[in-house]
Design a protein around this motif. Structure first.
Motif, PDB file in Angstrom:
ATOM      1  N   MET A 135       0.841  -1.202   0.000  1.00  0.00           N
ATOM      2  CA  MET A 135       0.000   0.000   0.000  1.00  0.00           C
ATOM      3  C   MET A 135       0.875   1.251   0.000  1.00  0.00           C
ATOM      4  SD  MET A 135      -2.930   1.139   2.765  1.00  0.00           S
ATOM      5  CE  MET A 135      -3.836  -0.392   2.552  1.00  0.00           C
ATOM      6  N   ASP A 136       0.611   2.188  -0.941  1.00  0.00           N
ATOM      7  CA  ASP A 136       1.452   3.378  -1.021  1.00  0.00           C
ATOM      8  C   ASP A 136       1.083   4.392   0.053  1.00  0.00           C
ATOM      9  OD1 ASP A 136      -0.793   4.731  -1.888  1.00  0.00           O
ATOM     10  OD2 ASP A 136      -0.091   5.049  -3.922  1.00  0.00           O
ATOM     11  N   LYS A 137       1.867   5.482   0.107  1.00  0.00           N
ATOM     12  CA  LYS A 137       1.700   6.480   1.165  1.00  0.00           C
ATOM     13  C   LYS A 137       0.321   7.135   1.126  1.00  0.00           C
ATOM     14  CE  LYS A 137       6.635   7.646   1.129  1.00  0.00           C
ATOM     15  NZ  LYS A 137       7.630   8.724   0.838  1.00  0.00           N
ATOM     16  N   VAL A 138      -0.135   7.456  -0.081  1.00  0.00           N
ATOM     17  CA  VAL A 138      -1.432   8.114  -0.225  1.00  0.00           C
ATOM     18  C   VAL A 138      -2.547   7.225   0.288  1.00  0.00           C
ATOM     19  CG1 VAL A 138      -3.121   8.976  -1.891  1.00  0.00           C
ATOM     20  CG2 VAL A 138      -0.711   9.574  -2.140  1.00  0.00           C
ATOM     21  N   ALA A 139      -2.549   5.977  -0.124  1.00  0.00           N
ATOM     22  CA  ALA A 139      -3.589   5.041   0.288  1.00  0.00           C
ATOM     23  C   ALA A 139      -3.607   4.870   1.802  1.00  0.00           C
ATOM     24  CB  ALA A 139      -3.379   3.693  -0.401  1.00  0.00           C
ATOM     25  N   LYS A 140      -2.444   4.852   2.427  1.00  0.00           N
ATOM     26  CA  LYS A 140      -2.368   4.702   3.888  1.00  0.00           C
ATOM     27  C   LYS A 140      -3.014   5.895   4.589  1.00  0.00           C
ATOM     28  CE  LYS A 140       1.757   1.774   4.137  1.00  0.00           C
ATOM     29  NZ  LYS A 140       3.175   1.698   4.580  1.00  0.00           N
TER      30      LYS A 140
ATOM     31  N   ARG B 143      -9.870  19.364   6.356  1.00  0.00           N
ATOM     32  CA  ARG B 143      -8.937  19.361   5.224  1.00  0.00           C
ATOM     33  C   ARG B 143      -7.527  19.698   5.685  1.00  0.00           C
ATOM     34  NH1 ARG B 143     -11.665  24.703   3.066  1.00  0.00           N
ATOM     35  NH2 ARG B 143     -10.159  26.289   3.687  1.00  0.00           N
ATOM     36  N   GLU B 144      -7.385  20.611   6.664  1.00  0.00           N
ATOM     37  CA  GLU B 144      -6.054  20.957   7.124  1.00  0.00           C
ATOM     38  C   GLU B 144      -5.414  19.812   7.891  1.00  0.00           C
ATOM     39  OE1 GLU B 144      -5.996  24.791   8.973  1.00  0.00           O
ATOM     40  OE2 GLU B 144      -6.511  25.822   7.087  1.00  0.00           O
ATOM     41  N   LYS B 145      -6.227  18.993   8.526  1.00  0.00           N
ATOM     42  CA  LYS B 145      -5.707  17.778   9.153  1.00  0.00           C
ATOM     43  C   LYS B 145      -5.212  16.809   8.081  1.00  0.00           C
ATOM     44  CE  LYS B 145      -6.989  14.079  12.395  1.00  0.00           C
ATOM     45  NZ  LYS B 145      -6.516  12.981  11.533  1.00  0.00           N
ATOM     46  N   LEU B 146      -5.993  16.657   7.004  1.00  0.00           N
ATOM     47  CA  LEU B 146      -5.576  15.807   5.895  1.00  0.00           C
ATOM     48  C   LEU B 146      -4.307  16.345   5.252  1.00  0.00           C
ATOM     49  CD1 LEU B 146      -5.938  13.577   3.770  1.00  0.00           C
ATOM     50  CD2 LEU B 146      -7.518  15.106   2.555  1.00  0.00           C
ATOM     51  N   PHE B 147      -4.249  17.657   5.026  1.00  0.00           N
ATOM     52  CA  PHE B 147      -3.059  18.258   4.432  1.00  0.00           C
ATOM     53  C   PHE B 147      -1.815  17.931   5.265  1.00  0.00           C
ATOM     54  CE2 PHE B 147      -5.599  22.032   2.461  1.00  0.00           C
ATOM     55  CZ  PHE B 147      -6.192  21.155   1.582  1.00  0.00           C
TER      56      PHE B 147
ATOM     57  N   ILE C  44       3.309  15.081   6.102  1.00  0.00           N
ATOM     58  CA  ILE C  44       4.182  14.232   6.918  1.00  0.00           C
ATOM     59  C   ILE C  44       4.548  12.965   6.156  1.00  0.00           C
ATOM     60  CG2 ILE C  44       4.269  12.793   8.998  1.00  0.00           C
ATOM     61  CD1 ILE C  44       2.522  14.936  10.373  1.00  0.00           C
ATOM     62  N   ALA C  45       3.554  12.370   5.502  1.00  0.00           N
ATOM     63  CA  ALA C  45       3.788  11.119   4.769  1.00  0.00           C
ATOM     64  C   ALA C  45       4.781  11.302   3.630  1.00  0.00           C
ATOM     65  CB  ALA C  45       2.473  10.584   4.222  1.00  0.00           C
TER      66      ALA C  45
ATOM     67  N   ASP D 180       7.248  13.695   3.635  1.00  0.00           N
ATOM     68  CA  ASP D 180       8.407  14.444   4.142  1.00  0.00           C
ATOM     69  C   ASP D 180       8.375  15.913   3.754  1.00  0.00           C
ATOM     70  OD1 ASP D 180       9.551  12.091   5.280  1.00  0.00           O
ATOM     71  OD2 ASP D 180      10.293  11.521   3.303  1.00  0.00           O
ATOM     72  N   TYR D 181       7.172  16.489   3.685  1.00  0.00           N
ATOM     73  CA  TYR D 181       6.977  17.906   3.397  1.00  0.00           C
ATOM     74  C   TYR D 181       7.550  18.316   2.032  1.00  0.00           C
ATOM     75  CZ  TYR D 181       5.403  18.391   8.214  1.00  0.00           C
ATOM     76  OH  TYR D 181       4.716  18.255   9.382  1.00  0.00           O
ATOM     77  N   ASP D 182       7.679  17.371   1.129  1.00  0.00           N
ATOM     78  CA  ASP D 182       8.204  17.664  -0.205  1.00  0.00           C
ATOM     79  C   ASP D 182       7.046  18.009  -1.135  1.00  0.00           C
ATOM     80  OD1 ASP D 182       9.442  17.837  -2.631  1.00  0.00           O
ATOM     81  OD2 ASP D 182      10.431  15.880  -2.528  1.00  0.00           O
ATOM     82  N   LEU D 183       6.940  19.284  -1.493  1.00  0.00           N
ATOM     83  CA  LEU D 183       5.844  19.772  -2.330  1.00  0.00           C
ATOM     84  C   LEU D 183       6.233  19.902  -3.795  1.00  0.00           C
ATOM     85  CD1 LEU D 183       4.577  22.572   0.077  1.00  0.00           C
ATOM     86  CD2 LEU D 183       3.313  20.505  -0.529  1.00  0.00           C
ATOM     87  N   SER D 184       7.396  19.411  -4.159  1.00  0.00           N
ATOM     88  CA  SER D 184       7.922  19.638  -5.500  1.00  0.00           C
ATOM     89  C   SER D 184       7.338  18.724  -6.564  1.00  0.00           C
ATOM     90  CB  SER D 184       9.453  19.476  -5.496  1.00  0.00           C
ATOM     91  OG  SER D 184       9.804  18.118  -5.221  1.00  0.00           O
ATOM     92  N   TYR D 185       6.546  17.731  -6.157  1.00  0.00           N
ATOM     93  CA  TYR D 185       5.992  16.793  -7.134  1.00  0.00           C
ATOM     94  C   TYR D 185       4.570  16.412  -6.745  1.00  0.00           C
ATOM     95  CZ  TYR D 185       6.802  13.047  -3.725  1.00  0.00           C
ATOM     96  OH  TYR D 185       6.773  12.259  -2.597  1.00  0.00           O
ATOM     97  N   ASP D 186       3.867  15.797  -7.687  1.00  0.00           N
ATOM     98  CA  ASP D 186       2.479  15.389  -7.483  1.00  0.00           C
ATOM     99  C   ASP D 186       2.434  14.060  -6.727  1.00  0.00           C
ATOM    100  OD1 ASP D 186      -0.198  14.785  -7.603  1.00  0.00           O
ATOM    101  OD2 ASP D 186      -0.307  14.647  -9.781  1.00  0.00           O
ATOM    102  N   TRP D 187       1.970  14.098  -5.494  1.00  0.00           N
ATOM    103  CA  TRP D 187       1.910  12.883  -4.681  1.00  0.00           C
ATOM    104  C   TRP D 187       0.962  11.831  -5.257  1.00  0.00           C
ATOM    105  CZ3 TRP D 187       0.387  16.479  -0.127  1.00  0.00           C
ATOM    106  CH2 TRP D 187       1.489  17.222   0.284  1.00  0.00           C
ATOM    107  N   PHE D 188       0.007  12.289  -6.064  1.00  0.00           N
ATOM    108  CA  PHE D 188      -1.041  11.380  -6.540  1.00  0.00           C
ATOM    109  C   PHE D 188      -0.731  10.774  -7.909  1.00  0.00           C
ATOM    110  CE2 PHE D 188      -3.185  14.810  -4.065  1.00  0.00           C
ATOM    111  CZ  PHE D 188      -3.365  14.064  -2.917  1.00  0.00           C
TER     112      PHE D 188
END
Length: 228
Positions: free
Chosen positions: A1-6, A33-37, A42-43, A45-53
């Protein structure tokens, strides 16, 4: 299971098909939503440089058969971003049709913000106008913008026919790159149709307004500084 699914499992998304509708509901609840964000940050590592999905959506939601949906490779996104940053016009004004979940947009936004010192960059220096047809994709696109504190308009509709199911305004009202963005739903009025060059189809699904008055949207679409 990937990070998003978890992470999604903690929000009642135990099967992929549930994700779009549950995510859209979460986006209109500021506290949730801010809790989800935060959990997603955290999942990853606060890396916003790419699309997690990227992988999650392509594997679980992409409609390759009917809509030929495939993600743009990172290398192509990087090339397009560099062309936009060095071309004519304001590189902070960004337009994309068929935006998907926002992979190319994120690459451009990340490269653009890195042109500035972390102490000088303001979210108001970047504005995105995005259009996307898929019902399943739009919630992910909105989430990607909001968690990054971006400003922009998302048109949920057909780019060629200019028909629109709904349109959203995403805005970082504090103009703080460390803050999240809020969201408002455009009313289905003739004024907004003219503003966005669309024709609304069907009834407005919901009313949700967190941000500035609709009169300020024309300024946003020109890339001007907004007022809260």
């Amino acid at each position: 299971m990937d990070k998003v699914a978890k992470v999604f499992m903690n929000y009642g998304i135990d099967e992929a098909y549930k994700a779009p509708s549950i995510l859209m509901n979460i986006l209109f609840d500021k506290e949730l939503r801010e809790k989800l964000f935060k959990d997603l940050l955290i999942a990853h590592d606060y890396d916003l440089s790419y699309d997690w999905f990227f992988e999650y959506f392509q594997d679980e939601h992409a409609d390759r058969k009917k809509k030929k949906q495939d993600f743009t490779p990172k290398s192509v996104a990087e090339l397009l971003s560099r062309i936009a940053l060095t071309g004519e016009g304001d590189p902070g004004n960004y337009y994309e049709c068929c935006a998907g979940t926002g992979s190319i947009m994120i690459t451009h936004w990340d490269n653009h913000r890195r042109e500035y010192s972390p102490f000088m960059y303001k979210p108001s220096q970047h504005f995105a106008h995005l259009e996307e047809l898929s019902d399943r994709t739009v919630p992910f696109l909105l989430l990607n913008m909001m968690v990054r504190g971006m400003n922009g308009v998302v048109v949920h509709g057909d780019t060629l026919r200019r028909t629109c199911k709904s349109a959203y305004l995403v805005c970082n009202t504090e103009d703080d790159h460390m803050d999240y963005s809020g969201i408002s739903v455009f009313p289905h009025t003739e004024e907004v149709e003219k503003l966005l060059n669309v024709k609304f189809i069907g009834e407005q699904a919901l009313e949700h307004k967190e941000l500035m008055s609709i009169e300020k949207v024309d300024e946003l679409l020109r890339g001007c500084k907004y007022e809260s």
